[in-house]
Design a protein around this motif. Structure first.
Motif: not given
Length: 808
Positions: A79-107
């Motif tokens: 979902a957010f693969l390669g978002c290289s400038s992403l510094v912060s993220i807030t994940i809501g309380d209803s998320v049950t799974s974080i998928g494969n490669y979801a934040f891959y290379e968010c350096s």
């Protein structure tokens, strides 16, 4: 607001899209909806959205932050693969799974908190998040997927919740900054390569719940120094600790059955191993190339030792076996284990038993604590060891009792969190180690420091204390002799106090009273607040200098973190510009003086650390004339004469001081003779002064000084050795007058007068310009007198005596 969904590839490759607002009616964001929108900086996801599709924000490389609302239940793969400038993220309380490669290379992602609703972190979810420092796992997470945090090279520590049961293959491979791991009792296995190349990991405690250590699970953890296995571990996989070259201590649990192929191979620092009776098989190369291994205990349960299991263990000279000689003979030895057969064997070995472990201590700085061990064994000796932290290297303690069963340690704040253990060695050289225990110290580690702050700012006083359950109360007093009172300013009950600075608080002192959970109380040192001002205390002065000199303008100021910038203007009405001359950013400006700078003005702009600015007064540069127009000339004189050295100078209010030195390398000294403070100096020429040099120091009314060039006095020879003689001759004859003189480049001029009172005139007779004069004798010349004027090459003149011509 009428839109209910954003379809697959809706904004695919909209690379110039900067921002977008999604209406409250949207419930889903489709697959690759914003794929490669590389300029997208911000997006607001409304509470109506329940799912974010796979690769929805793939390669949105400008996206800095995102808030996933509580309505979202799943984050799709990549979902957010390669978002290289992403510094912060807030994940809501209803998320049950974080998928494969979801934040891959968010350096750029630094930290993340996973909500309680998440039960699994899928494969590669955070792989390559190289800036990720910390992550908080909720108690709901049960599994961490393969390579989930692989390559998170900034991750420092991990605490797994009690809910985690499995850690996937390669899950934390290459997390090189990871220094500590806490495994919960819920984890039953550590998968293959899970912590491969975690080079910052220093110590490891495996809980009893873990039964299997996977292949290469901790391979190449080159910083690892100690490993303690729980009593539940049965299998240590292939290459599990291969090439952990700083590993010195291994404590195997009571149920280990198999030590796999290459499990501890190339652990070059491993010096002691005790293989429990539960082990049946030591596999191929299990301890090969452990060159420091000198103490080995093999349990009676071992039936097979694989090929080269102990090959290259060159330090191994003694082996202790808990079984009998007959049992030893039944073990199947693979090839390459000659070192075991060549070592001295001790059978029916009874290992040392630690009957009482040391316990952790809590103490107040300034006191002392004791660590005690009780052990049984044959001729055992003790050596207490310590390390400064859980990732430090063990060192032998030197405190009282360091070689006994009771160690006494002086308590200081520097020793807070130090760890201690006892190394117990029996008569065969076999070493066992006690459990590691910690010393916790209640004390002030860092005292508050004096502060120099201007009014209108906020000053912070900070104390760092060690201990448990600490409470803080800051106090103040108006002077060093005043009574302490409780402070109520911001942070008065925390480790950092913030106080608004006013002029009235100048000289106030602050301290912190600290109480631990046991009621112990101590106070920090007092720190003084000095209220400072930004003020020019010494203004730059004007300069009156001749061209060619260097003008120095100096300013003095009070303040904190001062920076300087000198400025100039070409006249008192000109615009100020920044100066670039030497020292332009210091308290002293140096300016090379030229005639064009006459009337220039200089001032200094001074800025303190808080951005406040003050200007000095303007100082004017006046270019004055001070120049030697005529230099003193060298003098060549015979002894007995008077040398006159003259200098001519243009300038105002001039003062002179002649100086001399005995030779060209001598030291200049002030002359005290005639004219020493005038433009012309008179010096009596003597033989002793031959080679003396003279110069004049000239000072104008502004104190500027210049020196003339040096003029040399040379004493030369000019002397008459034979005077002309009087002559008496008859008329018609020729009179000869002759002189002999010494000197350089001599010139002669004969003179005559008619009588002893007459005026001298130049002779014109033969030889009148030589050393010999010829005069025809006539009656008229009776009584005439003759002399010779001799001049050397330097212009010095000497006269002979007068010689008389008498005619008979």
């Amino acid at each position: 607001d009428s839109v209910t969904s954003i379809g697959d590839e809706a904004f695919y490759y909209c690379s110039s899209l900067v921002s977008i607002t999604i209406g409250d009616s949207v419930t889903s964001i489709g697959y690759e909806a914003f794929y490669n929108c590389s300029s997208l900086v911000s997006i607001t996801i409304p509470d109506s959205v329940t799912s974010i599709g796979g690769s929805a924000f793939y390669e949105c490389s400008s996206l800095v932050s995102i808030n996933i609302p509580d309505s979202v239940t799943s984050i799709g793969s990549s979902a957010f693969l390669g978002c290289s400038s992403l510094v912060s993220i807030t994940i809501g309380d209803s998320v049950t799974s974080i998928g494969n490669y979801a934040f891959y290379e968010c350096s750029s992602l630094v930290s993340i908190t996973i909500p309680e609703s998440v039960t699994s972190i899928d494969d590669y979810a955070f792989r390559g998040c190289s800036s990720l420092v910390s992550i908080t796992f909720p108690d709901s997470v049960t599994s961490i997927g393969d390579s989930a945090f692989r390559g998170c090279s900034s991750l420092v520590s991990i605490t797994f919740p009690d809910s985690v049961t499995s850690i996937g293959d390669y899950a934390f491979r290459g997390c090189s900054s990871l220094v500590s791991i806490t495994f919960p009792d819920s984890v039953t296995s550590i998968s293959d390569y899970a912590f491969y190349e975690c080079t910052g990991l220093t110590s490891l405690i495996i809980p009893d719940s873990v039964t299997v250590i996977g292949n290469a699970a901790f391979r190449a953890c080159v910083g690892l120094t100690s490993v303690s296995f729980g009593n539940g571990t049965t299998i240590i996989g292939k290459q599990a600790f291969f090439s952990c070259d700083k590993l010195t201590s291994v404590s195997l649990g009571k149920r280990v059955a198999v030590i796999g192929e290459d499990a501890f191979a190339s652990c070059y620092s491993l010096s002691s191993v005790k293989i429990p009776d539960s082990v049946t098989e030591i596999d191929v190369n299990a301890f090969s190339n452990c060159g420091a291994l000198s103490s080995l205990t093999i349990g009676s349960g071992v039936t097979q030792i694989g090929n080269f299991a102990f090959n290259g263990c060159y330090s191994l000279e003694t082996v202790c076996y808990t079984g009998t000689q007959e049992q030893w003979a039944l073990i199947t030895f693979g090839a390459g284990n000659a070192v075991l057969k060549n070592a001295t064997l001790h059978t029916s070995y009874v290992p040392t038993v630690i009957e009482k472990q040391p316990v952790a201590n809590y103490a107040i700085a300034g006191s002392s604590v004791k660590f005690t061990v009780a052990a049984s064994g044959k001729n055992i000796t003790y050596q207490w060891q310590y390390r400064t932290s859980a990732d430090g290297e063990w060192k032998n303690a030197s405190s009282s009792g360091n070689k006994t069963s009771v160690l006494t340690v002086p308590v200081t704040t520097a020793r807070n969190d130090y760890q201690y253990r006892c190394q117990i060695t029996d008569s065969f050289g076999v070493k066992v180690y006690t459990e590691t225990v910690k010393l916790t110290v209640f004390g002030v580690k860092t005292q508050p420091v004096n502060q120099n702050i201007p009014t209108g700012k906020t000053v912070k006083f900070t104390v760092k204390a060690t201990g448990e359950g600490l409470k803080y109360q800051w106090q103040y007093r108006t002077s060093s002799k005043g009574s302490w009172k409780n402070e109520t300013a911001t942070g008065s009950k925390t480790a950092t106090l913030s106080v608004a600075v006013t002029a009235a608080r100048n000289g106030y002192q602050y301290r912190c009273v600290i109480t631990d959970k046991y009621g112990n109380v101590l106070s920090s040192n007092a720190a003084t607040l000095t209220v400072v001002t930004l003020k020019v205390t010494a203004q730059p002065a004007g300069a009156n200098l001749p061209a060619g000199k260097t003008a120095k303008f100096t300013v003095k100021a009070t303040g904190i973190g001062l920076t300087y910038q000198w400025q100039y203007r070409t006249s008192s009405k000109g615009s100020w510009k920044n100066e670039s001359a030497t020292g332009n950013k210091t308290a002293i400006l140096s300016v090379a003086v030229t005639a064009a700078q006459n009337g220039y003005q200089y001032r200094c702009k001074i800025t303190d650390k808080y951005g406040r600015i003050v200007y000095s007064n303007a100082a004017t540069l006046k270019v004055v004339t001070l120049k030697v127009t005529t230099q003193p000339a060298n003098k060549y004189l015979p002894a007995g004469k008077t040398a006159k050295f003259t200098v001519k100078v243009s300038g105002t209010g001039l003062k002179y001081q002649w100086q001399f030195r005995k030779n060209a390398k001598g030291t200049w000294k002030n002359v005290s003779g005639t004219g020493n403070k005038k433009a012309t100096l008179s010096v009596a020429a003597t033989a002793a002064k031959n080679g003396y040099q003279y110069r004049c120091k000239i000072t104008d009314q502004y104190g500027n000084v210049i020196y003339s060039k040096a003029a040399t006095l040379k004493i030369v020879t000019l002397k008459i050795t034979t005077q002309p003689s009087s002559v008496t001759l008859a008329k018609g004859k020729t009179a000869t007058f002759k002189v002999v003189a010494k000197g350089t480049g001599l010139k002669y001029q004969w003179q005559f007068r008619k009588n002893a009172k007459g005026a001298w005139k130049k002779a014109t007779n033969k030889g009148n310009k030589t050393a010999t004069l010829k005069v025809p004798v006539t009656a008229a010349r009776n009584g005439y007198q003759y002399r010779c004027v001799i001049t050397d090459k330097y212009g010095n003149v000497i006269n002979t005596k007068a010689a008389t011509l008498k005619v008979k």
